[in-house]
Write a protein that holds these residues in place. Structure first.
Motif, PDB file in Angstrom:
ATOM      1  N   SER A   5       0.856  -1.173   0.000  1.00 52.93           N
ATOM      2  CA  SER A   5       0.000   0.000   0.000  1.00 52.93           C
ATOM      3  C   SER A   5       0.896   1.229   0.000  1.00 52.93           C
ATOM      4  N   SER A   6       0.298   2.384  -0.259  1.00 45.82           N
ATOM      5  CA  SER A   6       1.056   3.618  -0.380  1.00 45.82           C
ATOM      6  C   SER A   6       0.346   4.719   0.382  1.00 45.82           C
ATOM      7  N   VAL A   7       1.103   5.686   0.825  1.00 46.64           N
ATOM      8  CA  VAL A   7       0.517   6.835   1.500  1.00 46.64           C
ATOM      9  C   VAL A   7      -0.173   7.751   0.487  1.00 46.64           C
ATOM     10  N   GLU A   8       0.371   7.797  -0.721  1.00 51.31           N
ATOM     11  CA  GLU A   8      -0.140   8.668  -1.777  1.00 51.31           C
ATOM     12  C   GLU A   8      -1.165   7.948  -2.650  1.00 51.31           C
ATOM     13  N   PHE A   9      -2.228   8.640  -3.016  1.00 49.38           N
ATOM     14  CA  PHE A   9      -3.193   8.098  -3.974  1.00 49.38           C
ATOM     15  C   PHE A   9      -2.557   8.081  -5.364  1.00 49.38           C
ATOM     16  N   GLN A  10      -2.698   6.982  -6.070  1.00 50.72           N
ATOM     17  CA  GLN A  10      -2.173   6.856  -7.431  1.00 50.72           C
ATOM     18  C   GLN A  10      -3.347   6.655  -8.383  1.00 50.72           C
ATOM     19  N   PRO A  11      -3.710   7.676  -9.159  1.00 48.40           N
ATOM     20  CA  PRO A  11      -4.821   7.502 -10.092  1.00 48.40           C
ATOM     21  C   PRO A  11      -4.459   6.485 -11.174  1.00 48.40           C
ATOM     22  N   LEU A  12      -5.413   5.660 -11.510  1.00 51.90           N
ATOM     23  CA  LEU A  12      -5.208   4.620 -12.513  1.00 51.90           C
ATOM     24  C   LEU A  12      -5.927   4.972 -13.805  1.00 51.90           C
ATOM     25  N   ARG A  13      -5.458   4.397 -14.894  1.00 56.11           N
ATOM     26  CA  ARG A  13      -6.118   4.527 -16.202  1.00 56.11           C
ATOM     27  C   ARG A  13      -6.923   3.258 -16.416  1.00 56.11           C
ATOM     28  N   ILE A  14      -8.232   3.443 -16.570  1.00 54.62           N
ATOM     29  CA  ILE A  14      -9.159   2.318 -16.600  1.00 54.62           C
ATOM     30  C   ILE A  14      -9.973   2.353 -17.890  1.00 54.62           C
ATOM     31  N   ALA A  15     -10.080   1.197 -18.539  1.00 52.87           N
ATOM     32  CA  ALA A  15     -10.925   1.037 -19.727  1.00 52.87           C
ATOM     33  C   ALA A  15     -12.195   0.298 -19.313  1.00 52.87           C
ATOM     34  N   VAL A  16     -13.316   0.670 -19.926  1.00 50.38           N
ATOM     35  CA  VAL A  16     -14.610   0.052 -19.617  1.00 50.38           C
ATOM     36  C   VAL A  16     -15.189  -0.535 -20.898  1.00 50.38           C
ATOM     37  N   LEU A  17     -15.509  -1.826 -20.853  1.00 49.82           N
ATOM     38  CA  LEU A  17     -16.107  -2.523 -21.983  1.00 49.82           C
ATOM     39  C   LEU A  17     -17.465  -3.062 -21.581  1.00 49.82           C
ATOM     40  N   THR A  18     -18.492  -2.692 -22.329  1.00 46.59           N
ATOM     41  CA  THR A  18     -19.831  -3.232 -22.109  1.00 46.59           C
ATOM     42  C   THR A  18     -20.095  -4.292 -23.165  1.00 46.59           C
ATOM     43  N   ILE A  55     -17.409 -13.975 -28.421  1.00 41.80           N
ATOM     44  CA  ILE A  55     -16.121 -14.283 -27.812  1.00 41.80           C
ATOM     45  C   ILE A  55     -14.976 -13.556 -28.496  1.00 41.80           C
ATOM     46  N   TRP A  56     -14.949 -13.552 -29.813  1.00 40.84           N
ATOM     47  CA  TRP A  56     -13.820 -12.977 -30.546  1.00 40.84           C
ATOM     48  C   TRP A  56     -13.793 -11.461 -30.486  1.00 40.84           C
ATOM     49  N   GLN A  57     -14.954 -10.825 -30.484  1.00 44.30           N
ATOM     50  CA  GLN A  57     -14.968  -9.366 -30.362  1.00 44.30           C
ATOM     51  C   GLN A  57     -14.573  -8.933 -28.955  1.00 44.30           C
ATOM     52  N   ILE A  58     -15.017  -9.673 -27.959  1.00 39.06           N
ATOM     53  CA  ILE A  58     -14.606  -9.376 -26.582  1.00 39.06           C
ATOM     54  C   ILE A  58     -13.091  -9.515 -26.465  1.00 39.06           C
ATOM     55  N   LEU A  62     -10.217  -6.720 -25.472  1.00 41.64           N
ATOM     56  CA  LEU A  62      -9.430  -7.000 -24.272  1.00 41.64           C
ATOM     57  C   LEU A  62      -7.947  -7.151 -24.606  1.00 41.64           C
ATOM     58  N   CYS A  63      -7.621  -7.861 -25.666  1.00 43.50           N
ATOM     59  CA  CYS A  63      -6.201  -8.020 -26.042  1.00 43.50           C
ATOM     60  C   CYS A  63      -5.554  -6.675 -26.343  1.00 43.50           C
ATOM     61  N   ALA A  64      -6.269  -5.812 -27.036  1.00 37.12           N
ATOM     62  CA  ALA A  64      -5.715  -4.484 -27.351  1.00 37.12           C
ATOM     63  C   ALA A  64      -5.433  -3.706 -26.076  1.00 37.12           C
ATOM     64  N   TRP A  65      -6.341  -3.754 -25.130  1.00 38.80           N
ATOM     65  CA  TRP A  65      -6.155  -3.011 -23.882  1.00 38.80           C
ATOM     66  C   TRP A  65      -5.084  -3.642 -22.995  1.00 38.80           C
ATOM     67  N   PRO A  69       0.231   0.048 -23.177  1.00 36.40           N
ATOM     68  CA  PRO A  69       0.998   0.434 -21.984  1.00 36.40           C
ATOM     69  C   PRO A  69       0.292   1.470 -21.111  1.00 36.40           C
ATOM     70  N   LEU A  70      -0.798   2.050 -21.610  1.00 35.17           N
ATOM     71  CA  LEU A  70      -1.513   3.067 -20.841  1.00 35.17           C
ATOM     72  C   LEU A  70      -2.731   2.527 -20.088  1.00 35.17           C
ATOM     73  N   VAL A  71      -3.080   1.275 -20.281  1.00 33.39           N
ATOM     74  CA  VAL A  71      -4.258   0.700 -19.619  1.00 33.39           C
ATOM     75  C   VAL A  71      -3.789  -0.176 -18.467  1.00 33.39           C
ATOM     76  N   GLN A  72      -4.234   0.176 -17.260  1.00 35.76           N
ATOM     77  CA  GLN A  72      -3.864  -0.571 -16.062  1.00 35.76           C
ATOM     78  C   GLN A  72      -4.979  -1.494 -15.571  1.00 35.76           C
ATOM     79  N   VAL A  73      -6.226  -1.133 -15.874  1.00 38.08           N
ATOM     80  CA  VAL A  73      -7.382  -1.904 -15.422  1.00 38.08           C
ATOM     81  C   VAL A  73      -8.405  -1.935 -16.548  1.00 38.08           C
ATOM     82  N   VAL A  74      -9.054  -3.087 -16.727  1.00 38.47           N
ATOM     83  CA  VAL A  74     -10.173  -3.208 -17.660  1.00 38.47           C
ATOM     84  C   VAL A  74     -11.368  -3.715 -16.867  1.00 38.47           C
ATOM     85  N   LEU A  75     -12.458  -2.963 -16.918  1.00 33.57           N
ATOM     86  CA  LEU A  75     -13.715  -3.367 -16.288  1.00 33.57           C
ATOM     87  C   LEU A  75     -14.675  -3.759 -17.399  1.00 33.57           C
TER      88      LEU A  75
END
Length: 184
Positions: A5-18, A55-58, A62-65, A69-75
């Motif tokens: 854990s860290s004392v400082e908040f670290q904002p993340l870059r998150i991608a969202v796929l519906t 399946i293949w479009q998902i 997902l593979c691209a994200w 190097p800029l995507v840390q989380v995918v929801l």
């Protein structure tokens, strides 16, 4: 484990796929629920997309994200049920380096108070691939809100003790050209 854990908040870059055969970005209340939660917590939306339950479009998104190097989380929201068109777990599982086994269990536990035994029909799952956390959630706004408020908000906050997922995620590149805003 305090070192995770860290004392400082670290904002993340998150991608969202519906994942949906019926929604558009304008009617995607589940994706919007996740975006509102992550932005309110201080994270940055990298990109938002919507795909049919294929399946293949998902996997393509997902593979691209995962490779980005800029995507840390995918929801991912949607496609985690039991109908013939619910394919998100099958699409995602083979792409994970490590499964977060407790994620689905914890999601069903915290959902029990809200939806009762229907929670057993959720195939929510999570894992890490190429230092990117991937979380698959049901397609309802309520399920997305529950996942965000009761699991993800804390686990994506670098200050959460004794540990959180942030130390396990890729570090963002230092190059200023790569620090630009979201693509969408």
């Amino acid at each position: 484990m305090a070192h995770l854990s860290s004392v400082e908040f670290q904002p993340l870059r998150i991608a969202v796929l519906t994942v949906s055969d019926t929604r558009s970005l304008a009617t995607d209340t589940s994706g919007q629920t996740l975006i509102e939660g992550l932005e309110a917590a201080g994270h940055q939306l990298h990109e938002r997309a919507l795909v049919i339950d294929d399946i293949w479009q998902i996997r393509a998104w997902l593979c691209a994200w995962i490779a980005d190097p800029l995507v840390q989380v995918v929801l991912i929201t949607g496609g985690t049920g039991f109908t013939a068109r619910d394919n998100t777990p099958q699409a995602v599982s083979p792409l994970l380096d490590k499964a977060v086994d407790g994620f689905g269990e914890l999601f069903r536990q915290v959902s029990l108070a809200e939806i009762g035994t229907s929670t057993i029909q959720s195939r929510a799952l999570a894992g890490i691939s190429n230092a990117t956390l991937v979380c698959c959630l049901p397609g309802s706004p309520g399920a997305c809100r529950t996942a965000w408020e009761k699991i993800l908000r804390e686990q994506l906050d670098s200050r959460t003790r004794p540990c959180n997922f942030v130390p396990h995620l890729k570090s963002l590149p230092e190059h200023p050209a790569l620090q630009c805003g979201a693509r969408s």
